[in-house]
Design a protein around this motif. Sequence first.
Motif, PDB file in Angstrom:
ATOM      1  N   UNK A 188      16.532 -12.384  59.851  1.00 54.94           N
ATOM      2  CA  UNK A 188      17.293 -12.861  59.954  1.00 54.94           C
ATOM      3  C   UNK A 188      18.189 -12.912  61.516  1.00 54.94           C
ATOM      4  N   UNK A 189      18.196 -11.061  61.522  1.00 54.41           N
ATOM      5  CA  UNK A 189      18.822 -11.008  63.163  1.00 54.41           C
ATOM      6  C   UNK A 189      18.154 -11.178  64.039  1.00 54.41           C
ATOM      7  N   UNK A 190      16.957 -11.263  64.270  1.00 50.56           N
ATOM      8  CA  UNK A 190      16.047 -10.941  65.469  1.00 50.56           C
ATOM      9  C   UNK A 190      14.408 -11.574  65.205  1.00 50.56           C
ATOM     10  N   UNK A 191      14.805 -12.614  66.382  1.00 51.22           N
ATOM     11  CA  UNK A 191      13.376 -13.956  66.041  1.00 51.22           C
ATOM     12  C   UNK A 191      13.699 -14.575  64.643  1.00 51.22           C
ATOM     13  N   UNK A 192      14.890 -14.924  64.935  1.00 52.53           N
ATOM     14  CA  UNK A 192      14.948 -15.719  63.072  1.00 52.53           C
ATOM     15  C   UNK A 192      14.014 -17.170  62.923  1.00 52.53           C
ATOM     16  N   UNK A 193      13.642 -17.718  64.620  1.00 54.23           N
ATOM     17  CA  UNK A 193      12.573 -19.171  64.451  1.00 54.23           C
ATOM     18  C   UNK A 193      11.233 -18.705  64.093  1.00 54.23           C
ATOM     19  N   UNK A 194      11.138 -17.187  64.087  1.00 53.52           N
ATOM     20  CA  UNK A 194       9.765 -16.788  63.903  1.00 53.52           C
ATOM     21  C   UNK A 194       9.545 -16.815  62.513  1.00 53.52           C
ATOM     22  N   UNK A 195      10.754 -15.695  61.744  1.00 50.73           N
ATOM     23  CA  UNK A 195      10.469 -15.685  60.509  1.00 50.73           C
ATOM     24  C   UNK A 195      10.409 -17.225  59.841  1.00 50.73           C
ATOM     25  N   UNK A 196      11.058 -17.858  60.340  1.00 55.31           N
ATOM     26  CA  UNK A 196      11.403 -19.743  59.869  1.00 55.31           C
ATOM     27  C   UNK A 196      10.143 -19.856  59.453  1.00 55.31           C
ATOM     28  N   UNK A 197       8.703 -19.832  60.517  1.00 53.91           N
ATOM     29  CA  UNK A 197       7.476 -20.002  60.793  1.00 53.91           C
ATOM     30  C   UNK A 197       6.419 -19.357  60.333  1.00 53.91           C
ATOM     31  N   UNK A 198       6.354 -17.911  59.752  1.00 55.59           N
ATOM     32  CA  UNK A 198       6.204 -17.412  59.089  1.00 55.59           C
ATOM     33  C   UNK A 198       6.001 -17.480  58.158  1.00 55.59           C
ATOM     34  N   UNK A 199       7.333 -18.249  57.294  1.00 58.32           N
ATOM     35  CA  UNK A 199       7.574 -18.736  55.614  1.00 58.32           C
ATOM     36  C   UNK A 199       6.756 -19.412  55.394  1.00 58.32           C
ATOM     37  N   UNK A 200       5.009 -19.962  55.478  1.00 62.43           N
ATOM     38  CA  UNK A 200       4.460 -21.435  55.036  1.00 62.43           C
ATOM     39  C   UNK A 200       3.495 -22.003  56.319  1.00 62.43           C
ATOM     40  N   UNK A 201       3.627 -21.036  57.531  1.00 59.88           N
ATOM     41  CA  UNK A 201       3.658 -22.240  58.498  1.00 59.88           C
ATOM     42  C   UNK A 201       1.795 -20.794  59.468  1.00 59.88           C
ATOM     43  N   UNK A 202       1.626 -20.599  58.492  1.00 53.99           N
ATOM     44  CA  UNK A 202       0.282 -19.423  58.492  1.00 53.99           C
ATOM     45  C   UNK A 202       0.245 -18.502  59.606  1.00 53.99           C
ATOM     46  N   UNK A 203      -0.811 -17.941  60.198  1.00 55.52           N
ATOM     47  CA  UNK A 203      -0.942 -17.193  61.017  1.00 55.52           C
ATOM     48  C   UNK A 203      -1.744 -18.071  62.287  1.00 55.52           C
ATOM     49  N   UNK A 204      -0.493 -19.260  62.441  1.00 52.08           N
ATOM     50  CA  UNK A 204      -0.333 -19.548  64.122  1.00 52.08           C
ATOM     51  C   UNK A 204       0.144 -18.447  65.252  1.00 52.08           C
ATOM     52  N   UNK A 205       0.744 -17.974  64.583  1.00 55.32           N
ATOM     53  CA  UNK A 205       1.622 -17.266  65.676  1.00 55.32           C
ATOM     54  C   UNK A 205       1.392 -15.997  66.128  1.00 55.32           C
ATOM     55  N   UNK A 206       0.656 -15.335  65.424  1.00 51.09           N
ATOM     56  CA  UNK A 206      -0.079 -14.014  65.703  1.00 51.09           C
ATOM     57  C   UNK A 206       0.097 -13.464  64.642  1.00 51.09           C
ATOM     58  N   UNK A 207      -0.546 -11.722  64.798  1.00 52.81           N
ATOM     59  CA  UNK A 207      -1.384 -10.439  63.972  1.00 52.81           C
ATOM     60  C   UNK A 207       0.295 -10.281  63.058  1.00 52.81           C
ATOM     61  N   UNK A 208      -0.011 -10.257  62.078  1.00 52.88           N
ATOM     62  CA  UNK A 208       1.168 -10.008  60.853  1.00 52.88           C
ATOM     63  C   UNK A 208       0.601  -8.478  60.831  1.00 52.88           C
TER      64      UNK A 208
END
Length: 473
Positions: A188-208
């Motif tokens: 929520x404090x850093x790259x909050x948009x990416x956290x939003x995308x990881x919450x259901x958007x799948x592995x589209x944005x990188x390797x967690x």
Amino acid sequence: MTAQGAGKVTADVRDDPARELGLSFRGTLVRPADEDYDAVRQVWNGMVDRRPALIARCAGVADVISAVNHARERGLPVAVRGGGHNVAGSAVCDDGLVIDLSLMNGIRVDPGSGTVRAEGGATIGDLDHETQAFGLAVPMGVVTATGIAGLTLGGGLGWLRRRHGLSSDNLISADVVTADGRLVTASEEENADLLWGLQGGGGNFGVVTSFEYRAHPVGPDVFLAFVVHAGTDAADALRFYREWAPTAPDEVSSFAILWHAPEIDEIPAEHHHAPIVVYLAVHSGDVGRAQQDLTSLREFGSPIADLSDTLPYLEVQRFFDADYPAHEMRYYWKSHYLQGLPDDAIAALVELNENTPSPHSTLDVWQLGGAFSRVGPGDTAFGDRSAPFLLGIESNWESPADDAACVEWGRDAFRALEPFSTGAQYVNFPGLYEDGDEMVRGTFGANLDRLVDLKSRYDPSNLFRLNHNIPPK
């Protein structure tokens, strides 16, 4: 290293591109000629048989960065393996690089803050084992061999969904290696948009590489209602379930499962291998109150068996494990979020169950609502949560000779129930991604444009595309 030694390494790298990755890699690289190649390339679904050019079994984040850079620079297809449990087999690819996180399975529980940090290769069983030592649980799925990574990134539905929401709803932060080889933290404090995308958007944005979750007090015991009805009573049982489900408290998460009776002593022999309907409900609150809250579900009609009991939460989490063995069975799963459960839908479900080519196949009506439904459609990438039920279509069978018939049964079930669907699907039950574009549009709806923007920022070349893919602009 001597100059002569350095020259030899350079020549080897030129002759074997994988050696170049090996120079910066601490884990294990597995090639097709290696003795353990066939074992390492296996995934849970026995129907999936893919042959990657190289499997990079990462020992840490530095290895993941090296593997991502190697794949990007050489234009290789990339599959990311967490638990290897995705039913479509997305953890492995032909002629590409598999970034295998299964050796990265460390977990640290902080009971004081009620949080858990888990690496990307951990399974549900790994996580449950550590959290229950402190009387805690993170909402996860219902088969413990499932990897937490793919499950969370696709949402994550389990026995705590109506009390504490999805796995992704409880994701506080994540460390992600992006397509350009950077390690970033999403919170929520850093790259909050990416956290939003990881919450259901799948592995589209990188390797967690690691997930931080909020954990909740659960157990050590919970109450499991387990009631079996004959197939001749299936329509009545589903109609009752339709009316009962919205009345249950949040502590209850349940299924109505259309199946064929297994050959067990607890079910009368005359029903073995015949169609049945099973009520399964877990009450994760006060065990004393659980009996009262589930009385009406247990007393409906004339059940042929009632195996309800108070059990350790860990045992309930393992309840389905034996029914989903790795490598042995073949699986084809799809889904619909249902607008309701009208009589026409019930009739279709009963007929499909009676005509399945495999007695291992099931049609699972998941009760939704509760905490799951109280998250706004735009609050996470997961999207709309208004559906009262999810239908899981599970075609499960043993012999390769039955592949065509069992896949077709799954597709027939999907088509038959489509008129009752909201248009969205649960992306963790994706078939073989044969209708991936339609699934993405129908599931993410109003969130899709925002997800495309995220994809364009974090993976503009679409390196991570072997999934329910969200193409960049």
